[in-house]
Design an enzyme around this catalytic site. Structure first.
Site, PDB file in Angstrom:
ATOM      1  NE  ARG A   1      -2.976   0.391   3.353  1.00  6.26           N
ATOM      2  CZ  ARG A   1      -2.338   0.872   4.468  1.00  6.26           C
ATOM      3  NH1 ARG A   1      -1.573   1.933   4.456  1.00  6.26           N
ATOM      4  NH2 ARG A   1      -2.244  -0.037   5.184  1.00  6.26           N
TER       5      ARG A   1
ATOM      6  CE  LYS B   1     -11.388   7.598 -18.917  1.00  9.61           C
ATOM      7  NZ  LYS B   1     -11.584   9.001 -18.329  1.00  9.61           N
TER       8      LYS B   1
ATOM      9  CG  ASP C   1      -8.046  15.564 -15.465  1.00  8.58           C
ATOM     10  OD1 ASP C   1      -7.249  14.974 -16.394  1.00  8.58           O
ATOM     11  OD2 ASP C   1      -9.014  15.160 -15.009  1.00  8.58           O
TER      12      ASP C   1
ATOM     13  CE1 TYR D   1     -14.814  11.219 -16.736  1.00  8.13           C
ATOM     14  CE2 TYR D   1     -14.566  11.062 -14.349  1.00  8.13           C
ATOM     15  CZ  TYR D   1     -14.782  10.456 -15.705  1.00  8.13           C
ATOM     16  OH  TYR D   1     -15.057   9.125 -15.353  1.00  8.13           O
TER      17      TYR D   1
HETATM   18  C1  LIG Z   1     -11.846   9.171 -17.131  1.00  6.67           C
HETATM   19  C2  LIG Z   1     -11.477  10.718 -16.499  1.00  6.67           C
HETATM   20  C3  LIG Z   1     -11.074  10.785 -15.209  1.00  6.67           C
HETATM   21  C4  LIG Z   1     -11.337   9.820 -14.196  1.00  6.67           C
HETATM   22  O1  LIG Z   1     -10.420   8.654 -14.379  1.00  6.67           O
HETATM   23  P1  LIG Z   1     -10.792   7.023 -13.797  1.00  6.67           P
HETATM   24  O2  LIG Z   1      -9.720   6.412 -14.219  1.00  6.67           O
HETATM   25  O3  LIG Z   1     -12.046   6.712 -14.668  1.00  6.67           O
HETATM   26  O4  LIG Z   1     -11.252   7.116 -12.337  1.00  6.67           O
HETATM   27  C5  LIG Z   1     -10.647  11.977 -14.587  1.00  6.67           C
HETATM   28  N1  LIG Z   1     -10.448  13.037 -15.552  1.00  6.67           N
HETATM   29  C6  LIG Z   1     -10.887  12.998 -17.007  1.00  6.67           C
HETATM   30  C7  LIG Z   1     -10.437  14.120 -17.869  1.00  6.67           C
HETATM   31  C8  LIG Z   1     -11.350  11.749 -17.265  1.00  6.67           C
HETATM   32  O5  LIG Z   1     -11.592  11.673 -18.752  1.00  6.67           O
END
Ligand SMILES: *Cc1c(COP(=O)(O)O)cnc(C)c1O
Length: 394
Positions: free
Chosen positions: A55, A205, A180, A108
């Site tokens: 962890r 992604k 982000d 998001y």
């Molecule tokens: C998908 C996404 C998230 C969240 O990511 P997860 O891996 O699904 O928790 C955050 N920000 C953006 C821009 C995203 O496309």
């Protein structure tokens, strides 16, 4: 008489080899054994490097984190169990009750929810503002504002934030700028070169790229902030799985190639959709008809992105006919996969909004977002032509 082959349950070490594997081994061990209490002291006191409990960190997470660090041009980033774990660890690891956060108004969905539902419950106030307008972001800043959270390209209308303007506001007001960078990726935009303090990814992604892992990443330029993020993530158990990290490392090996191909395919598909009579409008930031085309050039240079959106003439019936006819294109709310995927915000990411609120940001029943994959671009053009034609006769 046969020999007695009884052994203890945990034999020590691996078979010796003068050579070594070229592929990172998967190391699922939760605990790491030490020689003696003195050896453990040396490790805890930082005189030698070593793992103790997964962890708190494990080799597969670390190998992956160093690779994403290299892409973003920073050191010491952390891989977490999901993109949302990364967003949460950055906010809750750094903010305290009484602080205020400014967020982009098209973040998001779950980031928006964190901003509007969870942070206020903990005494952290938030304001959403349009990141295409740095003056609107500046106007939302208060004396107690600690952080600005923005995405460079928004979902699903692909608006491009005024990153230079926002960075200037953050610098002038002494507020942390958190970016982000999931949609843009370091291939198209490197936030630390433009004044960011913290960068977040949903590794799920484009970076991992195969829709088979859920992972996140967060890195702060300041070591104290990075430690705060790390400690919060370890305390709240945001640990990534070693196997997921291993898959993401494998995916990352082809990230540049995948991004370039997807970007080319997206540009071609956007232009193709623009020629079809059944398509009312196409949204792709690199096209001259996008509202932020000029800013896209300023922010992203000559890079594009793999995301595009478009609107069909017609409502839900046309949308149903289109999705059903788009054979081989997964109708699935994700992005960044090797294969092209299609999402329909009105029935998924934006279903909680009223139709009027959706209309205000340009999302109708005929609106689709496409995450363009690595297929042959002619094959993609064909399937979209057929599906748009099916929508026209619906
Ligand atoms: C998908 C996404 C998230 C969240 O990511 P997860 O891996 O699904 O928790 C955050 N920000 C953006 C821009 C995203 O496309």
């Amino acid at each position: 008489m046969s020999k007695d082959h009884k052994t203890l349950i945990r034999p020590e070490g691996l078979p010796g080899s003068a050579s070594w594997p070229v592929v990172t081994p998967i190391m699922p061990s939760v605990v790491y054994a030490s020689e003696t209490p003195d050896a453990l002291d040396a490790q805890y006191e930082g005189r030698v490097e070593g793992y103790t409990y997964a962890r708190e960190g494990h080799p597969n997470a670390e190998v992956l984190a160093r690779r994403i660090d290299a892409l973003e041009g920073e050191d010491g980033g952390l891989v977490l169990g999901s993109g949302m774990a990364a967003v949460t660890a950055v906010m809750l690891g750094i903010l305290k009750a009484g602080d205020h956060v400014v967020g982009g108004d098209q973040l998001y969905g779950r980031s928006l929810r964190l901003m509007t539902q969870d942070l206020p419950r903990m005494g952290i106030t938030t304001t959403l503002a349009d990141p295409c307008d740095a003056a609107a972001i500046a106007a939302a800043i208060r004396p107690e504002t600690r952080m600005i959270l923005v995405e460079v390209v928004s979902n699903p209308t692909l608006r491009v934030a005024d990153m230079e303007g926002i960075a200037r506001v953050a610098r002038e007001k002494g507020v942390l700028l958190v970016v982000d960078n999931t949609f843009t990726t370091p291939r198209a935009y490197r936030p630390f070169d433009h004044g960011a303090d913290i960068v977040i990814h949903s590794v799920t992604k484009l970076l991992a790229g195969h829709s088979d892992v859920t992972l996140g990443y967060a890195v702060a330029r300041d070591a104290g902030l990075q430690k705060a993020i790390y400690d919060f993530a370890v305390t709240t158990g945001m640990t990534p799985s070693p196997f997921d990290c291993w898959l993401a490392e494998r995916g990352l090996a082809t990230f540049d190639l995948r991004f370039d191909r997807a970007e080319q395919n997206a540009a071609r598909l956007a232009d193709h959709l623009g020629t079809l009579a059944g398509v009312k409008r196409v949204l792709y930031p690199m096209r001259g008809d996008h509202p932020d085309a000029a800013r896209a050039r300023a922010v992203l240079g000559n890079r594009g992105c793999n995301m595009l959106s478009f609107e069909l003439h017609g409502g839900r019936e046309a949308a149903n006919a289109f999705a059903a006819a788009a054979e081989g294109i997964a109708f699935a709310p994700t992005l960044g996969d090797v294969g092209t995927t299609l999402s329909h915000p009105a029935s998924s990411s934006h279903r909680a909004l009223t139709p009027e609120a959706r209309a205000a940001i340009g999302i109708s029943e005929g609106f689709f977002r496409v995450s363009v994959g690595l297929e042959d671009s002619d094959a993609l053009a064909d399937v979209f032509s057929r599906a748009v034609a099916a929508a026209e006769t619906a």
